[in-house]
Design a protein around this motif. Structure first.
Motif, mmCIF file in Angstrom:
data_model
loop_
_atom_site.group_PDB
_atom_site.id
_atom_site.type_symbol
_atom_site.label_atom_id
_atom_site.label_comp_id
_atom_site.label_asym_id
_atom_site.label_seq_id
_atom_site.Cartn_x
_atom_site.Cartn_y
_atom_site.Cartn_z
ATOM 1 N N ASP A 137 -22.813 18.687 81.190
ATOM 2 C CA ASP A 137 -22.039 17.528 80.735
ATOM 3 C C ASP A 137 -21.241 17.883 79.476
ATOM 4 N N HIS A 138 -21.898 18.589 78.566
ATOM 5 C CA HIS A 138 -21.250 18.987 77.322
ATOM 6 C C HIS A 138 -20.065 19.908 77.618
ATOM 7 N N ALA A 139 -20.269 20.880 78.476
ATOM 8 C CA ALA A 139 -19.183 21.802 78.826
ATOM 9 C C ALA A 139 -18.025 21.057 79.482
ATOM 10 N N ALA A 140 -18.335 20.125 80.367
ATOM 11 C CA ALA A 140 -17.277 19.352 81.037
ATOM 12 C C ALA A 140 -16.515 18.491 80.028
ATOM 13 N N ALA A 141 -17.223 17.883 79.085
ATOM 14 C CA ALA A 141 -16.565 17.055 78.065
ATOM 15 C C ALA A 141 -15.662 17.905 77.180
ATOM 16 N N CYS A 142 -16.132 19.092 76.803
ATOM 17 C CA CYS A 142 -15.299 19.997 75.995
ATOM 18 C C CYS A 142 -14.052 20.402 76.771
ATOM 19 N N GLY A 143 -14.219 20.715 78.048
ATOM 20 C CA GLY A 143 -13.067 21.074 78.876
ATOM 21 C C GLY A 143 -12.086 19.928 79.007
ATOM 22 N N ALA A 144 -12.583 18.722 79.163
ATOM 23 C CA ALA A 144 -11.705 17.552 79.274
ATOM 24 C C ALA A 144 -10.931 17.330 77.974
ATOM 25 N N LEU A 145 -11.585 17.559 76.833
ATOM 26 C CA LEU A 145 -10.891 17.416 75.554
ATOM 27 C C LEU A 145 -9.768 18.450 75.431
ATOM 28 N N VAL A 146 -10.067 19.696 75.762
ATOM 29 C CA VAL A 146 -9.038 20.743 75.709
ATOM 30 C C VAL A 146 -7.875 20.385 76.635
ATOM 31 N N ASP A 147 -8.175 19.911 77.843
ATOM 32 C CA ASP A 147 -7.116 19.528 78.790
ATOM 33 C C ASP A 147 -6.259 18.398 78.242
ATOM 34 N N ARG A 148 -6.854 17.451 77.529
ATOM 35 C CA ARG A 148 -6.089 16.322 76.971
ATOM 36 C C ARG A 148 -5.281 16.730 75.752
ATOM 37 N N VAL A 149 -5.807 17.684 74.974
ATOM 38 C CA VAL A 149 -5.111 18.128 73.767
ATOM 39 C C VAL A 149 -3.967 19.077 74.106
ATOM 40 N N SER A 150 -4.201 19.975 75.032
ATOM 41 C CA SER A 150 -3.226 21.008 75.389
ATOM 42 C C SER A 150 -2.927 20.960 76.889
ATOM 43 N N PRO A 151 -2.274 19.892 77.361
ATOM 44 C CA PRO A 151 -2.008 19.771 78.793
ATOM 45 C C PRO A 151 -0.922 20.765 79.225
ATOM 46 N N PRO A 152 -0.792 20.978 80.533
ATOM 47 C CA PRO A 152 0.270 21.851 81.025
ATOM 48 C C PRO A 152 1.641 21.339 80.575
ATOM 49 N N ASP A 153 2.604 22.244 80.526
ATOM 50 C CA ASP A 153 3.970 21.884 80.120
ATOM 51 C C ASP A 153 4.464 20.660 80.871
ATOM 52 N N GLY A 154 5.093 19.784 80.127
ATOM 53 C CA GLY A 154 5.684 18.590 80.728
ATOM 54 C C GLY A 154 4.767 17.389 80.740
ATOM 55 N N GLN A 155 3.475 17.587 80.503
ATOM 56 C CA GLN A 155 2.547 16.458 80.481
ATOM 57 C C GLN A 155 2.304 16.017 79.041
ATOM 58 N N VAL A 156 2.116 14.738 78.865
ATOM 59 C CA VAL A 156 1.907 14.165 77.534
ATOM 60 C C VAL A 156 0.443 14.342 77.132
#
Length: 169
Positions: A137-156
């Motif tokens: 759960d912790h690893a998934a939450a960390c990954g979700a935070l990284v995805d929200r902070v640094s999304p692929p180009d073009g995403q907010v």
């Protein structure tokens, strides 16, 4: 046994801290990306979920919050930090009394796990859920935070924070 070991080997064997983690390891979140997310007008609203962390040496603890932002996206904020752990549960109950909250997340397998029994007793009368997160759960939450902070180009980006120095550092 630890006293007879090389300090780096002891940290690796008993604390699961590898040498590269003790040096300048790059963060999965760049300083630039994090800096772009500062929004001093953002506030947490709706379902407030708090998280607890305790350092491996038990010398420091912190309480953070994640919730929908009043400005859209997810608001993350350091709510309290201090020495040791004796202050954590009482402080958390006070924070919940002042600001409300739906849940508190803690990893029972982490150093914060020693607070689970006291948290259960303190949160039950308040009707606040205690979420026991495991390593996955912790690893998934960390990954979700990284995805929200640094999304692929073009995403907010989907995170806002108020630019707190301890978090930025």
């Amino acid at each position: 046994e630890i006293g007879d070991m090389d300090p780096a080997d002891a940290r690796r064997a008993y604390l699961n801290v590898t040498q590269h983690r003790l040096t300048e390891e790059p963060s999965p979140i760049s300083v630039e990306d994090w800096g772009r997310l500062v929004d001093t007008d953002s506030e947490p609203t709706g379902r407030l979920v708090y998280g607890l962390a305790v350092s491996v040496d038990r010398q420091h603890a912190s309480i953070g919050v994640a919730a929908p932002s009043t400005k859209g996206g997810l608001h993350v904020e350091l709510v309290a930090a201090g020495a040791g752990t004796g202050w954590v549960v009482e402080s958390l109950v006070g924070i919940l009394a002042r600001h409300g909250g739906a849940a508190v997340a803690v990893d029972p397998g982490s150093p914060a796990g020693s607070l689970v029994g006291e948290l259960e007793r303190a949160l039950a009368p308040l009707g606040v859920e205690l979420i026991k997160m495991g390593a996955r759960d912790h690893a998934a939450a960390c990954g979700a935070l990284v995805d929200r902070v640094s999304p692929p180009d073009g995403q907010v980006p989907g995170v806002r924070h108020i630019g707190q120095v301890p978090v930025n550092d």
